[in-house]
Design a protein around this motif. Sequence first.
Motif, PDB file in Angstrom:
ATOM      1  N   VAL A   1       0.861  -1.183   0.000  1.00  0.00           N
ATOM      2  CA  VAL A   1       0.000   0.000   0.000  1.00  0.00           C
ATOM      3  C   VAL A   1       0.894   1.228   0.000  1.00  0.00           C
ATOM      4  O   VAL A   1       1.909   1.272   0.694  1.00  0.00           O
ATOM      5  CB  VAL A   1      -0.926   0.011   1.235  1.00  0.00           C
ATOM      6  N   PHE A   2       0.510   2.232  -0.801  1.00  0.00           N
ATOM      7  CA  PHE A   2       1.294   3.461  -0.872  1.00  0.00           C
ATOM      8  C   PHE A   2       0.370   4.642  -1.157  1.00  0.00           C
ATOM      9  O   PHE A   2      -0.776   4.459  -1.598  1.00  0.00           O
ATOM     10  CB  PHE A   2       2.365   3.369  -1.966  1.00  0.00           C
ATOM     11  N   LYS A   3       0.852   5.825  -0.867  1.00  0.00           N
ATOM     12  CA  LYS A   3       0.137   7.044  -1.204  1.00  0.00           C
ATOM     13  C   LYS A   3       0.461   7.402  -2.662  1.00  0.00           C
ATOM     14  O   LYS A   3       1.630   7.496  -3.035  1.00  0.00           O
ATOM     15  CB  LYS A   3       0.551   8.194  -0.292  1.00  0.00           C
TER      16      LYS A   3
ATOM     17  N   TYR B   1      -3.235   3.560  -2.622  1.00  0.00           N
ATOM     18  CA  TYR B   1      -3.260   2.594  -3.716  1.00  0.00           C
ATOM     19  C   TYR B   1      -2.608   1.313  -3.217  1.00  0.00           C
ATOM     20  O   TYR B   1      -1.768   1.342  -2.313  1.00  0.00           O
ATOM     21  CB  TYR B   1      -2.481   3.110  -4.925  1.00  0.00           C
ATOM     22  N   ILE B   2      -2.978   0.195  -3.844  1.00  0.00           N
ATOM     23  CA  ILE B   2      -2.324  -1.077  -3.532  1.00  0.00           C
ATOM     24  C   ILE B   2      -1.938  -1.761  -4.836  1.00  0.00           C
ATOM     25  O   ILE B   2      -2.773  -1.922  -5.728  1.00  0.00           O
ATOM     26  CB  ILE B   2      -3.226  -1.978  -2.650  1.00  0.00           C
ATOM     27  N   LYS B   3      -0.664  -2.113  -4.970  1.00  0.00           N
ATOM     28  CA  LYS B   3      -0.140  -2.749  -6.177  1.00  0.00           C
ATOM     29  C   LYS B   3       0.957  -3.731  -5.772  1.00  0.00           C
ATOM     30  O   LYS B   3       1.432  -3.739  -4.648  1.00  0.00           O
ATOM     31  CB  LYS B   3       0.445  -1.716  -7.155  1.00  0.00           C
ATOM     32  N   ARG B   4       1.379  -4.532  -6.742  1.00  0.00           N
ATOM     33  CA  ARG B   4       2.492  -5.437  -6.523  1.00  0.00           C
ATOM     34  C   ARG B   4       3.773  -4.733  -6.964  1.00  0.00           C
ATOM     35  O   ARG B   4       3.829  -4.183  -8.069  1.00  0.00           O
ATOM     36  CB  ARG B   4       2.304  -6.738  -7.306  1.00  0.00           C
TER      37      ARG B   4
ATOM     38  N   ILE C   1       7.092   5.297  -7.715  1.00  0.00           N
ATOM     39  CA  ILE C   1       6.613   5.506  -6.347  1.00  0.00           C
ATOM     40  C   ILE C   1       7.785   5.833  -5.429  1.00  0.00           C
ATOM     41  O   ILE C   1       8.672   4.982  -5.228  1.00  0.00           O
ATOM     42  CB  ILE C   1       5.900   4.240  -5.834  1.00  0.00           C
ATOM     43  N   PRO C   2       7.838   7.031  -4.860  1.00  0.00           N
ATOM     44  CA  PRO C   2       8.916   7.332  -3.906  1.00  0.00           C
ATOM     45  C   PRO C   2       8.836   6.404  -2.694  1.00  0.00           C
ATOM     46  O   PRO C   2       7.749   6.084  -2.209  1.00  0.00           O
ATOM     47  CB  PRO C   2       8.634   8.786  -3.502  1.00  0.00           C
ATOM     48  N   MET C   3       9.990   5.976  -2.209  1.00  0.00           N
ATOM     49  CA  MET C   3      10.009   5.130  -1.016  1.00  0.00           C
ATOM     50  C   MET C   3       9.265   5.782   0.146  1.00  0.00           C
ATOM     51  O   MET C   3       8.633   5.105   0.955  1.00  0.00           O
ATOM     52  CB  MET C   3      11.451   4.826  -0.627  1.00  0.00           C
ATOM     53  N   GLU C   4       9.338   7.088   0.213  1.00  0.00           N
ATOM     54  CA  GLU C   4       8.669   7.816   1.289  1.00  0.00           C
ATOM     55  C   GLU C   4       7.166   7.575   1.282  1.00  0.00           C
ATOM     56  O   GLU C   4       6.508   7.653   2.319  1.00  0.00           O
ATOM     57  CB  GLU C   4       8.958   9.310   1.172  1.00  0.00           C
ATOM     58  N   ASN C   5       6.597   7.271   0.094  1.00  0.00           N
ATOM     59  CA  ASN C   5       5.152   7.128  -0.032  1.00  0.00           C
ATOM     60  C   ASN C   5       4.633   5.751   0.365  1.00  0.00           C
ATOM     61  O   ASN C   5       3.425   5.539   0.423  1.00  0.00           O
ATOM     62  CB  ASN C   5       4.712   7.435  -1.466  1.00  0.00           C
ATOM     63  N   LEU C   6       5.535   4.803   0.615  1.00  0.00           N
ATOM     64  CA  LEU C   6       5.094   3.472   1.011  1.00  0.00           C
ATOM     65  C   LEU C   6       4.458   3.508   2.405  1.00  0.00           C
ATOM     66  O   LEU C   6       5.010   4.090   3.332  1.00  0.00           O
ATOM     67  CB  LEU C   6       6.267   2.497   1.010  1.00  0.00           C
ATOM     68  N   VAL C   7       3.295   2.890   2.508  1.00  0.00           N
ATOM     69  CA  VAL C   7       2.593   2.813   3.790  1.00  0.00           C
ATOM     70  C   VAL C   7       2.915   1.508   4.498  1.00  0.00           C
ATOM     71  O   VAL C   7       3.138   1.472   5.707  1.00  0.00           O
ATOM     72  CB  VAL C   7       1.068   2.951   3.586  1.00  0.00           C
TER      73      VAL C   7
END
Length: 249
Positions: A91-93, A102-105, A207-213
């Motif tokens: 999950v990420f922003k 959002y959720i992706k592989r 996706i920036p690493m910072e955005n990972l939830v």
Amino acid sequence: MKEDVIKAKGGLGETIRTIIYAVLIAVVIRTFAYEPFKIPSESMLPTLMIGDYLFVSKFSYGYSRHSFPFSLAPISGRIFEEVPERGDVAVFKKPIGDPVDYIKRIMGLPGDKLQMINGVLYINGTAVKRERVEDYVDRDRYGNVRQIAQYRETLPSGRTYLTLDTTIQGLMDNTDVYSVPEGHVFGMGDNRDNSTDSRFLSHVGYIPMENLVGRAEIIFMSLDGSAEWYEIWKYPFAIRWNRILTPLN
């Protein structure tokens, strides 16, 4: 009578304190350990279905401001950062537009080059192993049935998962080469022709690493759409019992 009033006040105060403690514990768990999410779309079929509820581990990749409620923490970058493993469901922003979840592989890591050619994913010039398996059969709660071409992909690490290919020569079945920048990852939906993901650079992009939830771990509940989470009296008929406690690979 006076003693009864004192006891009553004490009981109310104790109840309020208990509620406050419970809320604080819930916030701490949600922030630092596990957070529940509901799947709203079919972009991750067949792995995740609309109505799946899952727990996401917040500690898997370290912590950023997005680990906290409403992304309010004054943190820059990540603390205790860990790069995802290829194949993680995360999950990420969304980095472009509204910062919704959002959720992706995760298919691309920093420095990787990815490309889709005739529906096959290439990572650093090598095709990901892709085998045709039985069709995915979807039955909705009204009895409608649809069959979709299904494939099993296997990464070099041995990690394996299922993907769907609903359209021959779909919009993103053939792409340019994507070069994942440092400090970023690349996410794709398992429902390849029905997923707005990193392949769409103007909508999601890298996706920036910072955005990972966090990393999706397990489905703890799944409802077929005939009941909301609070309509407990409908659960016996609305729950997809075979999906409960399904771990995600």
